[in-house]
Design an enzyme around this catalytic site. Structure first.
Site, PDB file in Angstrom:
ATOM      1  N   PRO A 181       0.938  -1.133   0.201  1.00 54.30           N
ATOM      2  CA  PRO A 181      -0.070  -0.014  -0.070  1.00 54.30           C
ATOM      3  C   PRO A 181       1.020   1.333  -0.197  1.00 54.30           C
ATOM      4  O   PRO A 181       1.788   1.268   0.739  1.00 54.30           O
ATOM      5  CB  PRO A 181      -0.959  -0.104   1.227  1.00 54.30           C
ATOM      6  CG  PRO A 181      -0.748  -1.623   1.655  1.00 54.30           C
ATOM      7  CD  PRO A 181       0.595  -2.098   1.033  1.00 54.30           C
ATOM      8  N   GLU A 182       0.695   2.236  -0.953  1.00 60.99           N
ATOM      9  CA  GLU A 182       1.404   3.547  -1.000  1.00 60.99           C
ATOM     10  C   GLU A 182       0.425   4.789  -0.662  1.00 60.99           C
ATOM     11  O   GLU A 182      -0.632   4.269  -0.047  1.00 60.99           O
ATOM     12  CB  GLU A 182       1.683   3.551  -2.405  1.00 60.99           C
ATOM     13  CG  GLU A 182       2.713   2.298  -2.958  1.00 60.99           C
ATOM     14  CD  GLU A 182       3.181   2.308  -4.318  1.00 60.99           C
ATOM     15  OE1 GLU A 182       3.232   3.497  -5.059  1.00 60.99           O
ATOM     16  OE2 GLU A 182       3.780   1.401  -4.873  1.00 60.99           O
ATOM     17  N   LYS A 227       3.059   7.234   4.571  1.00 60.21           N
ATOM     18  CA  LYS A 227       2.440   5.898   4.430  1.00 60.21           C
ATOM     19  C   LYS A 227       2.033   5.289   5.872  1.00 60.21           C
ATOM     20  O   LYS A 227       1.327   4.271   6.089  1.00 60.21           O
ATOM     21  CB  LYS A 227       3.433   4.633   3.841  1.00 60.21           C
ATOM     22  CG  LYS A 227       3.745   5.067   2.520  1.00 60.21           C
ATOM     23  CD  LYS A 227       4.696   3.742   1.985  1.00 60.21           C
ATOM     24  CE  LYS A 227       4.896   4.138   0.429  1.00 60.21           C
ATOM     25  NZ  LYS A 227       5.863   3.247  -0.195  1.00 60.21           N
ATOM     26  N   ARG A 232      13.651  -3.583  -7.474  1.00 60.34           N
ATOM     27  CA  ARG A 232      12.396  -3.241  -7.889  1.00 60.34           C
ATOM     28  C   ARG A 232      12.370  -2.989  -9.304  1.00 60.34           C
ATOM     29  O   ARG A 232      13.242  -2.508 -10.224  1.00 60.34           O
ATOM     30  CB  ARG A 232      12.007  -1.986  -7.074  1.00 60.34           C
ATOM     31  CG  ARG A 232      12.176  -1.703  -5.792  1.00 60.34           C
ATOM     32  CD  ARG A 232      11.354  -2.768  -4.873  1.00 60.34           C
ATOM     33  NE  ARG A 232       9.962  -2.382  -5.107  1.00 60.34           N
ATOM     34  CZ  ARG A 232       9.304  -1.579  -4.241  1.00 60.34           C
ATOM     35  NH1 ARG A 232       9.914  -0.896  -3.594  1.00 60.34           N
ATOM     36  NH2 ARG A 232       7.976  -1.346  -4.454  1.00 60.34           N
TER      37      ARG A 232
END
Length: 270
Positions: free
Chosen positions: A2-3, A58, A260
């Site tokens: 979740p960003e 976040k 990433r």
């Protein structure tokens, strides 16, 4: 993971339901998250009124007056509002019960999230060194250009660094760079002021659009209502390797940066 859009969507969904409510009980089924949940969580919070719910990067900040509860959703976490009759599932680790019968439930299959308490939220080690909020006036072309001039790293890892700007995770970094016309591997210190202006604007626009879409549901994330987010349906490059660019039809490329995946269009981005 979740960003910022997912966390902000969660905050916006929870706040009108929970603000002003009294917490009557906390049930911890699994305390072993990224950091152990405080064993006295129920004792410290029971009987307190939730005065407000904010977000920093976040992190969700539950303001109970003398103490603030920090919640991070980790890699796979979500917070949902449930009814008392709904049984807890395997990965439902914490319930917060309020005086109107509402239950706030933390689900975290990978257990990389966090639930912590602090009496000084701004000074907490996890928050004190964070960069500006990307949707604030503090984050603009001048600020980003100054940060870029100080670093020779690639631009995508730089905008994902929470010490530079908070909340810009992998999905939204790739999307923002596409809209700004900048390749993810470009050295940050080589970007002009004009390029930084395009990128700062793109980050704001992409995050705003993602919040409006309820975030992105790629794996475990759901909104506080249990609904999915829909931003993943409108991505231009993220997770679209070899698919035609929606603007020019060139196949989207995938590279790996700092372990990433990064996605970009070799024609639209330079």
């Amino acid at each position: 993971m979740p960003e910022l859009p997912e966390v902000e969507t969660t905050r916006a969904g929870l706040s009108p339901r929970l603000q002003g409510r009294v917490l009557t009980r906390v049930i911890v089924r699994e305390p072993r998250l990224r950091w152990p949940i405080p064993p006295d969580l129920d004792t410290q919070l029971r009987g307190l009124t939730l005065h407000g719910l904010a977000r920093r990067g976040k992190y969700l900040l539950f303001d109970f007056g003398a103490v603030t509860q920090l919640v991070h959703l980790g890699m796979s976490g979500s917070l949902r509002l449930t009814e008392p009759a709904e049984p807890a599932a395997r990965h439902d680790h914490v319930d917060w019960r309020f005086d109107d019968g509402t239950i706030l439930r933390l689900r975290d299959p990978r257990r990389f999230g966090a639930v912590l308490l602090t009496e000084n939220a701004p000074g907490h080690p996890l928050l004190a060194g964070l960069g500006p909020e990307p949707l604030s006036t503090a984050f603009d072309a001048a600020y980003l250009h100054t940060q870029c001039q100080r670093r020779k790293t690639a631009i995508k890892p730089l905008i994902m660094d929470a010490h530079v700007v908070v909340g810009v995770g992998n999905i939204y970094a790739s999307e923002s760079l596409f809209h700004a016309g900048i390749r993810p591997g470009v050295a940050a210190h080589r970007l002009s002021r004009a390029a930084c202006a395009r990128l700062a604007d793109a980050i704001k626009q992409v995050l705003t659009a993602a919040i409006a879409a309820g975030g992105s549901s790629l794996r475990d994330y759901v909104q506080s209502s249990g609904e999915l987010g829909y931003f993943q349906l409108q991505t231009r490059v993220y997770d679209r390797e070899d698919a035609p660019c929606r603007r020019c039809a060139t196949p989207i490329r995938r590279i790996v940066q700092a372990q990433r995946a990064s996605f970009y269009c070799p024609t639209c981005q330079r």
